[in-house]
Scaffold this motif. Structure first.
Motif, PDB file in Angstrom:
ATOM      1  N   GLY A   1       4.356 -13.482   3.220  1.00  0.00           N
ATOM      2  CA  GLY A   1       3.753 -12.280   3.745  1.00  0.00           C
ATOM      3  C   GLY A   1       4.413 -10.967   2.743  1.00  0.00           C
ATOM      4  O   GLY A   1       4.731  -9.952   3.668  1.00  0.00           O
TER       5      GLY A   1
ATOM      6  N   ALA B   1       0.785  -9.990  -0.698  1.00  0.00           N
ATOM      7  CA  ALA B   1      -0.137  -8.975  -0.361  1.00  0.00           C
ATOM      8  C   ALA B   1      -1.060  -8.537  -1.592  1.00  0.00           C
ATOM      9  O   ALA B   1      -2.116  -8.339  -1.703  1.00  0.00           O
TER      10      ALA B   1
ATOM     11  N   ARG C   1       6.640 -10.632  11.872  1.00  0.00           N
ATOM     12  CA  ARG C   1       5.598 -10.157  12.742  1.00  0.00           C
ATOM     13  C   ARG C   1       4.968  -9.058  12.023  1.00  0.00           C
ATOM     14  O   ARG C   1       4.092  -8.472  12.427  1.00  0.00           O
ATOM     15  N   ASP C   2       5.919  -8.312  11.130  1.00  0.00           N
ATOM     16  CA  ASP C   2       5.557  -7.121  10.470  1.00  0.00           C
ATOM     17  C   ASP C   2       4.390  -7.467   9.327  1.00  0.00           C
ATOM     18  O   ASP C   2       4.454  -8.350   8.694  1.00  0.00           O
ATOM     19  N   HIS C   3       3.855  -6.340   9.020  1.00  0.00           N
ATOM     20  CA  HIS C   3       2.699  -6.682   7.960  1.00  0.00           C
ATOM     21  C   HIS C   3       3.630  -6.531   6.578  1.00  0.00           C
ATOM     22  O   HIS C   3       4.710  -6.138   6.491  1.00  0.00           O
TER      23      HIS C   3
ATOM     24  N   TYR D   1       5.451  -5.750   3.391  1.00  0.00           N
ATOM     25  CA  TYR D   1       6.000  -4.483   3.136  1.00  0.00           C
ATOM     26  C   TYR D   1       6.857  -4.890   1.522  1.00  0.00           C
ATOM     27  O   TYR D   1       6.985  -5.950   1.289  1.00  0.00           O
TER      28      TYR D   1
ATOM     29  N   PHE E   1       5.389  -0.271   3.840  1.00  0.00           N
ATOM     30  CA  PHE E   1       4.250  -1.373   4.034  1.00  0.00           C
ATOM     31  C   PHE E   1       3.308  -1.238   2.710  1.00  0.00           C
ATOM     32  O   PHE E   1       3.049  -0.293   2.319  1.00  0.00           O
TER      33      PHE E   1
ATOM     34  N   HIS F   1      -0.040  -2.019   2.655  1.00  0.00           N
ATOM     35  CA  HIS F   1      -1.291  -1.595   2.670  1.00  0.00           C
ATOM     36  C   HIS F   1      -1.093  -0.908   4.243  1.00  0.00           C
ATOM     37  O   HIS F   1      -0.411  -1.698   5.117  1.00  0.00           O
TER      38      HIS F   1
ATOM     39  N   PRO G   1      -2.187  -1.244   7.925  1.00  0.00           N
ATOM     40  CA  PRO G   1      -2.487  -2.457   8.684  1.00  0.00           C
ATOM     41  C   PRO G   1      -4.133  -2.478   8.796  1.00  0.00           C
ATOM     42  O   PRO G   1      -4.582  -3.780   8.759  1.00  0.00           O
TER      43      PRO G   1
ATOM     44  N   TYR H   1      -6.333  -5.094   5.902  1.00  0.00           N
ATOM     45  CA  TYR H   1      -6.553  -6.369   6.074  1.00  0.00           C
ATOM     46  C   TYR H   1      -7.819  -6.600   6.513  1.00  0.00           C
ATOM     47  O   TYR H   1      -8.555  -7.625   6.070  1.00  0.00           O
TER      48      TYR H   1
ATOM     49  N   LEU I   1      -4.930 -12.505   8.623  1.00  0.00           N
ATOM     50  CA  LEU I   1      -3.621 -12.615   8.636  1.00  0.00           C
ATOM     51  C   LEU I   1      -3.098 -13.382   9.660  1.00  0.00           C
ATOM     52  O   LEU I   1      -3.747 -13.830  10.762  1.00  0.00           O
TER      53      LEU I   1
ATOM     54  N   LEU J   1       0.346 -13.757  11.043  1.00  0.00           N
ATOM     55  CA  LEU J   1       1.810 -13.083  10.919  1.00  0.00           C
ATOM     56  C   LEU J   1       2.590 -13.811  12.038  1.00  0.00           C
ATOM     57  O   LEU J   1       2.200 -14.213  12.851  1.00  0.00           O
TER      58      LEU J   1
END
Length: 420
Positions: A13, A18, A40-42, A44, A64, A66, A68, A71, A78, A80
């Motif tokens: 991730g 991404a 757990r973070d989108h 980055y 980040f 994008h 959140p 997605y 996702l 995560l």
């Protein structure tokens, strides 16, 4: 309609994963896109972790890739905070740690790298840090601010890019900083002693202390908290925090367990991929820090741990997964910011590969371009506080033609004219 029944799975991730997902949709892929990340973070970008975000100049949301909501809008599924524990190449599936099994038609491994650990007593003490993930940067940012308020000491093991950038950030908060480095200059194996001395002087001017020719042998504590460090030459340095900045190792365990071809550590490690970023399995690709790619332009296998490689490698892998003819031949590129010094580096010039270093500009003012050459051919160039020259530098590298050394060193001669 053919695409609609296909599933592409991306493991990792980060930026490479991404951007690969983004590219699949941009290229018109209508099947399932599943992105799995163990944080757990989108997804980055990592440069701010040691630069703008760590120094307090940028906000957390700026890192980040994008928003959140993107997605869901792009119909990217996702997962995560999930770890892939196995790849079954025969069944063409991946298994998540909680037991879910996902089928794939094409699989991209963008598992990145992990920080190397200090193998010395005391690493379990509170106050020993690594910097690779956003959560690391969150903690370290607070630590640096506290050290600055309390006149605390940070000891950094390693004078590579991460070590130097964190040193600059720490001094910005007012923390005392000591860097312990076994080589005689920072970045010694990357840019050589002459340029390494430039960074020594830069950081010393900002109050950083260097202890060269030494390694940490022990971190000592008091009440479970870091108190000091000892080095192999018998010295002791006060420390209220320690950062291990001794490099990163590619995360290849998943690929190894699946029986994919790897590159041994002596040659940089990583998952072996061809110029289209395809592994030894025709339905599995790798991109970013973990990929050791055969480079068409440079004629050797490279594993590059820099932002631009993830930014460009993820999309290249995505296009190859779609069946497009891909030859990933980007010139390696990275940048760094330390105090009032900014730089960009293009090319590939490991120790022993070059026979001459040519400088144009004013080293005293730290406004210059440095070139590494072999047989008068430019292998790499680094511009320091000189801007808008990346394209002509990369053109010199791509051309592979011998250059006039006097003209190369002369700031009055346009770089673009050296390609003609």
């Amino acid at each position: 309609m053919v695409d609609a029944h296909r599933t592409f799975v991306i493991v990792g991730g980060g930026l490479a994963g991404a951007k690969a997902a983004e590219t699949l949709r941009a290229e018109g892929f209508t099947g399932r896109v599943i992105l799995i990340g163990d944080e757990r973070d989108h997804p980055y970008e990592r440069p701010p972790l040691s630069k703008g975000y760590l120094s307090g100049k940028e906000e957390r949301d700026s890192v980040f890739v994008h928003e959140p909501a993107w997605y869901a809008q792009a119909d990217v599924e996702l997962h995560l905070g999930q770890t892939v524990v196995a790849v079954d190449r025969d069944a063409k599936s991946v298994t998540l740690g909680e037991g879910t099994v996902l089928h794939y038609d094409k699989l991209l491994l963008a598992t990145g790298a992990e920080p190397r650990r200090l193998d010395i007593p005391g690493t379990g003490l509170a106050g020993v840090h690594h910097l690779r993930r956003l959560a690391h940067a969150d903690r370290l940012r607070h630590v640096l601010a506290a050290l600055g308020r309390d006149n605390g000491h940070l000891v950094i093991a390693g004078a590579g890019w991460i070590g130097l950038e964190v040193a600059a950030a720490a001094r910005g908060y007012g923390a005392e900083v000591t860097v312990v480095e076994p080589e005689p200059t920072p970045l010694h194996q990357v840019i050589g002693p002459e340029l390494g001395q430039v960074f020594t002087e830069l950081h010393r001017e900002h109050g950083v202390r260097f202890h060269f020719g030494a390694r940490l042998t022990e971190i000592t504590g008091q009440d479970g908290v870091v108190f000091a460090v000892r080095t192999d030459d018998g010295e002791e340095h006060p420390a209220h925090g320690v950062l291990a900045a001794i490099g990163a190792a590619p995360r290849t365990a998943l690929a190894e367990a699946a029986g994919l071809g790897l590159v041994d550590r002596a040659h940089g490690g990583g998952i072996a991929v061809d110029a289209s970023l395809r592994t030894s399995d025709p339905d599995i690709y790798a991109a970013g820090d973990v990929a050791a790619a055969q480079h068409p332009l440079l004629g050797s296998r490279l594993r590059v741990e820099h932002w631009a490689n993830a930014l460009n490698g993820g999309p290249a892998a995505a296009r190859a997964m779609l069946g497009q003819d891909v030859s990933y031949d980007r010139v390696p590129y990275f940048f760094s910011d330390q105090y009032d010094l900014g730089l960009e580096y293009s090319g590939w010039a490991p120790p022993g590969s070059y026979d001459q270093v040519v400088m144009r500009g004013d080293a005293g003012k730290r406004q210059m371009i440095v070139f590494w050459l072999k047989d008068r051919r430019v292998l790499a160039g680094m511009n320091i506080n000189v801007w808008d020259v990346t394209d002509p530098i990369q053109q010199l590298i791509r051309s592979g033609a011998p250059v006039d050394l006097e003209a190369l060193a002369d700031p009055s001669v346009p770089l673009g004219s050296l390609n003609s």
